[in-house]
Design an enzyme around this catalytic site. Structure first.
Site, short mmCIF file in Angstrom:
data_model
loop_
_atom_site.label_atom_id
_atom_site.label_comp_id
_atom_site.label_asym_id
_atom_site.label_seq_id
_atom_site.Cartn_x
_atom_site.Cartn_y
_atom_site.Cartn_z
N THR A 174 103.08 5.80 88.15
CA THR A 174 104.36 6.41 88.52
C THR A 174 105.22 6.71 87.30
OG1 THR A 174 106.49 5.89 89.56
CG2 THR A 174 105.18 4.04 88.90
N TYR B 275 108.86 -2.94 90.81
CA TYR B 275 107.87 -1.94 91.24
C TYR B 275 107.25 -1.25 90.01
CZ TYR B 275 106.10 2.61 92.69
OH TYR B 275 105.30 3.73 92.83
N1 LIG Z 1 105.54 8.63 97.06
C1 LIG Z 1 105.88 8.83 95.78
O1 LIG Z 1 106.79 9.63 95.45
C2 LIG Z 1 105.12 8.12 94.69
C3 LIG Z 1 105.51 8.37 93.36
C4 LIG Z 1 104.81 7.72 92.34
C5 LIG Z 1 103.74 6.85 92.63
N2 LIG Z 1 103.41 6.62 93.92
C6 LIG Z 1 102.28 5.70 94.19
O2 LIG Z 1 101.33 6.37 95.00
C7 LIG Z 1 100.67 5.44 95.86
C8 LIG Z 1 100.74 5.94 97.28
O3 LIG Z 1 102.11 6.12 97.65
P1 LIG Z 1 102.49 6.71 99.08
O4 LIG Z 1 103.79 7.41 98.93
O5 LIG Z 1 101.32 7.41 99.66
O6 LIG Z 1 102.75 5.35 99.87
P2 LIG Z 1 102.32 4.92 101.34
O7 LIG Z 1 103.07 3.67 101.66
O8 LIG Z 1 102.42 6.06 102.28
O9 LIG Z 1 100.79 4.58 101.14
C9 LIG Z 1 100.32 3.32 100.67
C10 LIG Z 1 99.17 2.90 101.57
O10 LIG Z 1 98.62 1.70 101.07
C11 LIG Z 1 98.39 0.82 102.17
N3 LIG Z 1 98.44 -0.54 101.62
C12 LIG Z 1 99.49 -1.16 101.02
N4 LIG Z 1 99.12 -2.38 100.62
C13 LIG Z 1 97.82 -2.53 100.95
C14 LIG Z 1 96.86 -3.57 100.79
N5 LIG Z 1 97.18 -4.72 100.21
N6 LIG Z 1 95.60 -3.38 101.24
C15 LIG Z 1 95.24 -2.22 101.83
N7 LIG Z 1 96.10 -1.21 102.03
C16 LIG Z 1 97.36 -1.37 101.59
C17 LIG Z 1 99.48 1.13 103.18
O11 LIG Z 1 99.13 0.77 104.49
C18 LIG Z 1 99.61 2.64 103.02
O12 LIG Z 1 98.72 3.32 103.89
C19 LIG Z 1 101.34 4.10 95.64
O13 LIG Z 1 100.53 3.32 94.78
C20 LIG Z 1 102.66 4.47 94.96
O14 LIG Z 1 103.09 3.43 94.12
C21 LIG Z 1 104.07 7.23 94.96
O1 LIG Z 2 119.70 9.95 100.39
C1 LIG Z 2 119.41 10.22 99.22
C2 LIG Z 2 118.15 9.89 98.65
C3 LIG Z 2 117.94 10.22 97.33
N1 LIG Z 2 118.90 10.84 96.59
C4 LIG Z 2 118.64 11.20 95.19
O2 LIG Z 2 117.51 12.05 95.16
C5 LIG Z 2 116.76 11.85 93.98
C6 LIG Z 2 115.33 11.53 94.36
O3 LIG Z 2 115.31 10.27 95.01
P1 LIG Z 2 114.01 9.69 95.75
O4 LIG Z 2 114.41 8.38 96.34
O5 LIG Z 2 113.45 10.73 96.65
O6 LIG Z 2 112.97 9.49 94.57
P2 LIG Z 2 113.11 8.70 93.20
O7 LIG Z 2 113.28 9.71 92.13
O8 LIG Z 2 114.14 7.65 93.29
O9 LIG Z 2 111.71 7.91 93.09
C7 LIG Z 2 110.42 8.46 93.35
O10 LIG Z 2 109.83 8.88 92.17
C8 LIG Z 2 109.76 7.90 91.17
C9 LIG Z 2 109.08 8.54 90.02
O11 LIG Z 2 109.88 9.55 89.51
C10 LIG Z 2 109.02 6.64 91.63
O12 LIG Z 2 107.64 6.79 91.59
C11 LIG Z 2 109.45 6.22 93.00
O13 LIG Z 2 108.53 5.28 93.53
C12 LIG Z 2 109.54 7.37 93.93
O14 LIG Z 2 110.08 6.95 95.16
C13 LIG Z 2 117.45 10.68 93.24
O15 LIG Z 2 118.27 11.23 92.27
C14 LIG Z 2 118.30 10.01 94.31
O16 LIG Z 2 119.47 9.42 93.82
C15 LIG Z 2 120.12 11.16 97.14
O17 LIG Z 2 120.99 11.72 96.47
N2 LIG Z 2 120.34 10.86 98.45
#
Ligand SMILES: NC(=O)c1ccc[n+]([C@@H]2O[C@H](COP(=O)([O-])OP(=O)(O)OC[C@H]3O[C@@H](n4cnc5c(N)ncnc54)[C@H](O)[C@@H]3O)[C@@H](O)[C@H]2O)c1
Ligand SMILES: O=c1ccn([C@@H]2O[C@H](COP(=O)(O)OP(=O)(O)O[C@H]3O[C@H](CO)[C@H](O)[C@H](O)[C@H]3O)[C@@H](O)[C@H]2O)c(=O)[nH]1
Length: 344
Positions: A117, A142
């Site tokens: 991330t 995290y």
């Molecule tokens: N969503 C984002 O913007 C974002 C940004 C950067 C990194 N990531 C990373 O990408 C990955 C996926 O994120 P996402 O948004 O799809 O999240 P998500 O919560 O939708 O998916 C995570 C999945 O992992 C499963 N899981 C969690 N713990 C587990 C365990 N111990 N054993 C088996 N399954 C387990 C959950 O059931 C879920 O299906 C994560 O590692 C997250 O840190 C996400």
């Molecule tokens: O109700 C809301 C929600 C979010 N924001 C703003 O929108 C932007 C994006 O926020 P998100 O919560 O959608 O995403 P983040 O940038 O905080 O974080 C996401 O991206 C990160 C990497 O850039 C990490 O991986 C993190 O896990 C993932 O959730 C931020 O400036 C936040 O302050 C608002 O103004 N109002």
């Protein structure tokens, strides 16, 4: 058939990666405990319900299928929660990675693509697109858990010949254009789904967290990357690992940023959802959210030149349209369910 174990394959990004893997001719084997994942939309895939903290369940999965490589998405993802309950995050995100690596070592599987991330960079000082070599300074458990997992991969590459790529995603968004899977976090904290909730009347307003940042309109700037583009990057990374040559047992580790080099402000995201929805809704200017850097934009040059990856769907209008197409009906059905339950 080349089987790829996909931990977290029933989650938002993992489900899209499974679809991309299948489109590329691989057979994903989902390994997910469904703590935050969803089976529906994934009926056509092999799904093992298991926990990455459960060595026996992993052993069983690696024994039942001839696994060639692993994509590791399974993690807890909510930065704010990680501050309140760090041990749960370290246990799942670091502990889960260790037990998975132990199972891979035992079963002679050496290739892994890992979900990292932009949070590993913490609060960078400037506004320039971030390159991978910048200092890593996560500001919450995290981000620390993801950075720790990267270090573990690096150590295992040196010691055991693991070949691993960490992909540092910026802001994952959008949904598959086929409409069968999308972003279903509960609770939802991400901006685009929350704006969509405001647009369909599921929440009273959307709050802009901070309007006094040193950006073009005072709100935070982020680099939004379409989940299908992210999914493609995983296939590129997998294929890069599989093509590595060198003496048997030679390890490999590298990390790549996945973003577009273009940032959008919170206000611009709200405008994009307003345009695609045609709805008017209340926008409230609110206090800054703790731990939000002003600007986070990726320099994805290395992923492009080394992995051969390109983002195709990540312009804001396409992301907003794809997110809207999936989430508006999904949230409407949730609202109808809740109203039905209220009447019973
Ligand atoms: N969503 C984002 O913007 C974002 C940004 C950067 C990194 N990531 C990373 O990408 C990955 C996926 O994120 P996402 O948004 O799809 O999240 P998500 O919560 O939708 O998916 C995570 C999945 O992992 C499963 N899981 C969690 N713990 C587990 C365990 N111990 N054993 C088996 N399954 C387990 C959950 O059931 C879920 O299906 C994560 O590692 C997250 O840190 C996400
Ligand atoms: O109700 C809301 C929600 C979010 N924001 C703003 O929108 C932007 C994006 O926020 P998100 O919560 O959608 O995403 P983040 O940038 O905080 O974080 C996401 O991206 C990160 C990497 O850039 C990490 O991986 C993190 O896990 C993932 O959730 C931020 O400036 C936040 O302050 C608002 O103004 N109002």
């Amino acid at each position: 058939m080349t089987h790829i174990l996909v931990t977290g394959g029933a989650g938002f990004i993992g489900s899209h990666a499974c679809t991309a893997l299948r489109d590329a001719g691989y057979t994903p084997v989902l390994f997910d405990n469904l703590s935050n994942g969803h089976k529906d939309g994934m009926e056509d895939f092999i799904l093992i319900e298991g926990n990455t903290r459960d060595a026996a369940a992993l052993d069983d999965a690696f024994s039942r299928f001839d696994i060639s490589a692993v994509m590791h998405f399974a993690a807890f993802i909510e930065a704010g929660e990680s501050v309140k309950d760090p041990l749960t995050f370290y246990d799942n995100n670091v502990g889960g990675t260790v037990s998975l690596l132990q199972a891979m070592k035992k079963h002679g599987v050496r290739d892994m693509v890992f979900s990292s991330t932009a949070a590993v960079y913490g609060e960078p000082a400037g506004t320039e697109p971030l390159v991978e070599s910048l200092p890593k300074a996560p500001i919450n458990p995290y981000g620390q858990s993801k950075l720790a997992a990267e270090h573990i991969l690096q150590d295992c590459a040196a010691a055991y010949g693991l070949r691993a790529i960490a992909l540092r995603y910026f802001n994952a968004a959008g949904s598959h254009p086929a409409g069968h899977i999308g972003e279903r976090h509960d609770p939802e904290t991400h901006l685009i789904p929350l704006v969509i909730q405001a647009a369909i009347g599921m929440r009273s307003d959307i709050k802009i967290f901070g309007t006094d940042y040193p950006t073009r309109d005072g709100s935070c700037i982020r680099d939004y990357i379409h989940v299908c583009d992210l999914a493609e990057a995983h296939v590129c990374a997998l294929e890069y690992l599989r093509k590595l040559d060198g003496p048997a047992g030679t390890g490999f580790f590298d990390a790549f940023n996945l973003g577009t080099k273009t940032g959008y402000s919170v206000r611009e995201v709200i405008d994009a959802v307003r345009a695609v929805s045609g709805a008017s809704f209340t926008v409230t200017e609110a206090e800054r959210r703790a731990g939000d850097p002003s600007t986070l934009v990726a320099d994805p040059t290395r992923a492009q030149s080394i992995l051969g990856w390109q983002a195709f769907r990540s312009d804001l209008a396409t992301i907003a349209a794809d997110a809207w197409a999936y989430l508006a009906p999904y949230y409407q059905s949730k609202m109808a369910e809740k109203a039905g339950a209220g009447h019973r």
